[in-house]
Motif scaffolding. Sequence first.
Motif, PDB file in Angstrom:
ATOM      1  N   SER A  60      61.836  22.544  65.672  1.00  0.00           N
ATOM      2  CA  SER A  60      61.745  22.664  67.218  1.00  0.00           C
ATOM      3  C   SER A  60      63.217  22.257  67.642  1.00  0.00           C
ATOM      4  N   ARG A  61      63.673  22.882  69.048  1.00  0.00           N
ATOM      5  CA  ARG A  61      64.664  22.549  69.704  1.00  0.00           C
ATOM      6  C   ARG A  61      64.575  21.020  70.291  1.00  0.00           C
ATOM      7  N   THR A  62      63.483  20.607  70.549  1.00  0.00           N
ATOM      8  CA  THR A  62      63.830  19.521  71.672  1.00  0.00           C
ATOM      9  C   THR A  62      63.517  18.232  70.874  1.00  0.00           C
ATOM     10  N   ASP A  63      62.339  18.378  70.250  1.00  0.00           N
ATOM     11  CA  ASP A  63      61.587  16.926  69.704  1.00  0.00           C
ATOM     12  C   ASP A  63      61.577  16.500  68.056  1.00  0.00           C
ATOM     13  N   GLY A  64      62.446  17.385  67.510  1.00  0.00           N
ATOM     14  CA  GLY A  64      62.645  17.258  66.277  1.00  0.00           C
ATOM     15  C   GLY A  64      61.250  17.526  65.316  1.00  0.00           C
ATOM     16  N   LYS A  65      60.368  18.152  66.171  1.00  0.00           N
ATOM     17  CA  LYS A  65      59.189  18.414  65.123  1.00  0.00           C
ATOM     18  C   LYS A  65      59.559  19.370  64.180  1.00  0.00           C
ATOM     19  N   THR A  66      58.753  19.589  63.209  1.00  0.00           N
ATOM     20  CA  THR A  66      58.857  20.613  62.146  1.00  0.00           C
ATOM     21  C   THR A  66      57.576  21.233  61.901  1.00  0.00           C
ATOM     22  N   PHE A  67      57.399  22.471  61.653  1.00  0.00           N
ATOM     23  CA  PHE A  67      56.188  23.182  61.095  1.00  0.00           C
ATOM     24  C   PHE A  67      56.149  23.834  60.018  1.00  0.00           C
ATOM     25  N   TYR A  68      55.092  24.050  59.236  1.00  0.00           N
ATOM     26  CA  TYR A  68      55.100  24.577  57.962  1.00  0.00           C
ATOM     27  C   TYR A  68      53.904  25.328  57.621  1.00  0.00           C
ATOM     28  N   ALA A  69      53.866  26.593  56.937  1.00  0.00           N
ATOM     29  CA  ALA A  69      52.815  27.367  56.835  1.00  0.00           C
ATOM     30  C   ALA A  69      52.113  26.391  55.598  1.00  0.00           C
ATOM     31  N   ASP A  70      50.729  26.771  55.745  1.00  0.00           N
ATOM     32  CA  ASP A  70      49.966  26.025  54.842  1.00  0.00           C
ATOM     33  C   ASP A  70      50.525  26.414  53.204  1.00  0.00           C
ATOM     34  N   THR A  71      50.795  27.445  53.082  1.00  0.00           N
ATOM     35  CA  THR A  71      51.254  27.762  51.974  1.00  0.00           C
ATOM     36  C   THR A  71      52.681  27.089  51.077  1.00  0.00           C
ATOM     37  N   VAL A  72      53.192  26.563  52.052  1.00  0.00           N
ATOM     38  CA  VAL A  72      54.264  25.976  51.580  1.00  0.00           C
ATOM     39  C   VAL A  72      54.289  24.380  51.819  1.00  0.00           C
ATOM     40  N   LYS A  73      53.507  23.901  52.489  1.00  0.00           N
ATOM     41  CA  LYS A  73      53.242  22.596  53.109  1.00  0.00           C
ATOM     42  C   LYS A  73      53.283  21.375  51.937  1.00  0.00           C
ATOM     43  N   GLY A  74      54.335  20.576  51.970  1.00  0.00           N
ATOM     44  CA  GLY A  74      54.295  19.638  50.901  1.00  0.00           C
ATOM     45  C   GLY A  74      55.395  19.964  49.814  1.00  0.00           C
ATOM     46  N   ARG A  75      55.978  21.310  49.765  1.00  0.00           N
ATOM     47  CA  ARG A  75      56.760  21.875  48.866  1.00  0.00           C
ATOM     48  C   ARG A  75      58.201  22.359  49.546  1.00  0.00           C
ATOM     49  N   PHE A  76      58.065  22.612  50.604  1.00  0.00           N
ATOM     50  CA  PHE A  76      59.521  23.071  51.405  1.00  0.00           C
ATOM     51  C   PHE A  76      59.612  22.220  52.609  1.00  0.00           C
TER      52      PHE A  76
END
Length: 122
Positions: A52-68
């Motif tokens: 994200s632009r403002t708060d440093g949050k990151t989001f991941y697709a379930d298929t890559v979560k924990g690996r990417f």
Amino acid sequence: QVQLVESGGGSVQPGGSLRLSCDASGFSPGSHAMAWFRQVAGGEREVVACASRTDGKTFYADTVKGRFSISRDNSENSVYLQMDSLKPDDTATYYCAAAEACGSQEYLYDYWGQGTQVTVSS
């Protein structure tokens, strides 16, 4: 002129790692949400990660979560995608993109790179 240039793709065996880089010019990635999409031949683009632009949050697709893992270096105008434990299903062309906010729809993204190919095969 706005430009996003991806690099770091290649061929790797299952279980291996790659680190993709996206270098931006003509705008400041720090003022945008930055995402990585991927697309297999004949398929639609899907978002795999977004910072994200403002708060440093990151989001991941379930298929890559924990690996990417997505990260950004605003001082270098760069965004990275660390990909570990790669699987054959991760084979795709990977694109860097910039938007006002993270989202899964392509139309939200104003700027796109040309893509870098990742192939995972034994």
